[in-house]
Scaffold this active site. Structure first.
Site, short mmCIF file in Angstrom:
data_model
loop_
_atom_site.label_atom_id
_atom_site.label_comp_id
_atom_site.label_asym_id
_atom_site.label_seq_id
_atom_site.Cartn_x
_atom_site.Cartn_y
_atom_site.Cartn_z
N GLY A 171 33.86 49.25 56.38
CA GLY A 171 34.36 48.69 57.73
C GLY A 171 33.48 49.17 58.86
CB THR A 230 41.29 54.13 64.15
OG1 THR A 230 41.98 53.94 63.18
CG2 THR A 230 41.97 54.35 65.27
N GLY A 231 41.14 50.84 63.18
CA GLY A 231 41.78 49.77 63.29
C GLY A 231 40.99 48.84 62.25
CB THR A 254 40.68 55.71 60.20
OG1 THR A 254 40.50 54.88 59.13
CG2 THR A 254 39.24 56.04 60.92
N1 ASP Z 1 38.47 50.97 60.77
C1 ASP Z 1 38.57 51.54 59.42
C2 ASP Z 1 37.94 50.37 58.69
O1 ASP Z 1 38.26 49.33 58.83
C3 ASP Z 1 40.10 51.54 58.98
C4 ASP Z 1 41.18 52.00 60.06
O2 ASP Z 1 40.55 52.71 61.03
O3 ASP Z 1 42.33 52.44 59.67
O4 ASP Z 1 37.62 50.86 57.42
#
Ligand code: ASP
Length: 302
Positions: free
Chosen positions: A197, A218-219, A167
């Site tokens: 998300g 992010t996560g 992301t």
């Molecule tokens: N936070 C993003 C989601 O859950 C994905 C990510 O940041 O890797 O869609």
């Protein structure tokens, strides 16, 4: 938790390219390519700031450059859902005006962050939306003439996407001391169609307020949403915490809800904090005197 903090000298910005294992970054050459894409995004956004652009301009340009690279889980490089389709989410927020715009489960725009900016320009006080989903978002992007997405493959560039990371996001502070944030993602690899998300949810993955802080996260999005992550950072600052403490406590709230990840943050005075509790997070920052990028461990300056 890996932690970096400091103070930007005047206008500047921070970016991230996702938190996760980065298991697809296998060689020094992979890491170098990823670092070069981050530096290019920082350069484009820095030029916007140096030309007198706003924090929102810088955040959007940095995210658009990372989308364009096809190397991140955003725009053309987005992860695929269980049907093999790309569905993109993005958000922007302007700390100066409080305006925010977001799109989710969208497929038209090659630069979802630019579609989110279009939504932010639709004044909610006169009936405009803050979050536009799927066909509604696509129609807005198409009618505004935004270029159409040509998917680059689920793990374009061979990095990050397959690990569930990648992301992209940016937070910026401009010469007038205004802050802004932008985040863009293809969600999680193999996600259920229609799953959205935290990234396009204002107050979860994206937030900016000139009174406090700009945040891009992010996560594991579900845990960031349940923790009200980005607004939690704001709320902790209002309660007297410094930005480091606020990010630590907000990431702890994410961990308590079963999530991992990281965030970049900057205050109107240029104080910034970067934190992640995953093995790696692609991140970097730039001001008049420094350009720093890193993936795992401690970021190195140039
Ligand atoms: N936070 C993003 C989601 O859950 C994905 C990510 O940041 O890797 O869609």
């Amino acid at each position: 938790m890996t932690h970096e903090s400091g103070v930007l000298a005047g206008p500047g910005l921070l970016i991230h390219g996702g938190a996760g294992s980065f298991s697809n970054v296998r060689s020094p050459a992979d890491a170098e390519r990823l670092g070069a894409a981050m530096e290019a995004a920082l350069a484009v956004a820095w030029e916007a700031l140096a030309r007198g652009g706003t924090a929102l301009d810088a955040a959007v340009e940095a995210v658009a450059a990372m989308e364009d690279s096809g190397m991140f889980n955003a725009g053309p490089g987005s992860a695929r859902n269980t049907r093999g389709q790309i569905e993109t989410d993005a958000a922007v927020m302007d700390g100066a005006t409080g305006a925010a715009g977001a799109i989710c489960a969208a497929t038209w725009a090659a630069n979802p962050v630019r579609a989110a900016r279009l939504v932010a320009a639709l004044d909610h006080r006169t009936g405009g939306p803050v979050l536009l989903a799927a066909g509604g978002a696509d129609q807005l992007a198409e009618s505004a003439g935004l270029p159409r997405m040509r998917p680059a493959g689920s793990v374009a560039g061979g990095v990050a996407g397959g690990s569930g990371a990648g992301t992209v996001g940016a937070v910026a502070v401009d010469a007038a001391g205004h802050v802004a944030a932008a985040t863009s993602t293809g969600g999680r690899e193999g996600q259920r169609p229609g799953r959205v998300g935290d990234s396009p949810i204002i107050g979860a993955g994206t937030w900016a307020d000139d009174a406090t802080v700009a945040v891009s996260a992010t996560g594991i999005g579900e845990a960031f949403m349940l923790a009200g992550f980005a607004h939690r950072v704001d709320w902790l600052l209002r309660g007297g915490a410094d930005v480091d403490r606020a990010v630590i406590d907000a990431l702890t709230a994410v961990a308590e809800r079963g999530g991992t990840g990281g965030a970049i943050t900057v205050t109107p005075s240029g104080r910034f904090a970067v934190r992640f509790d995953t093995r790696a997070m692609a991140r970097g920052w730039r001001d008049a005197s420094t350009c720093t990028v890193g993936i795992a461990g401690i970021a190195g300056g140039q």
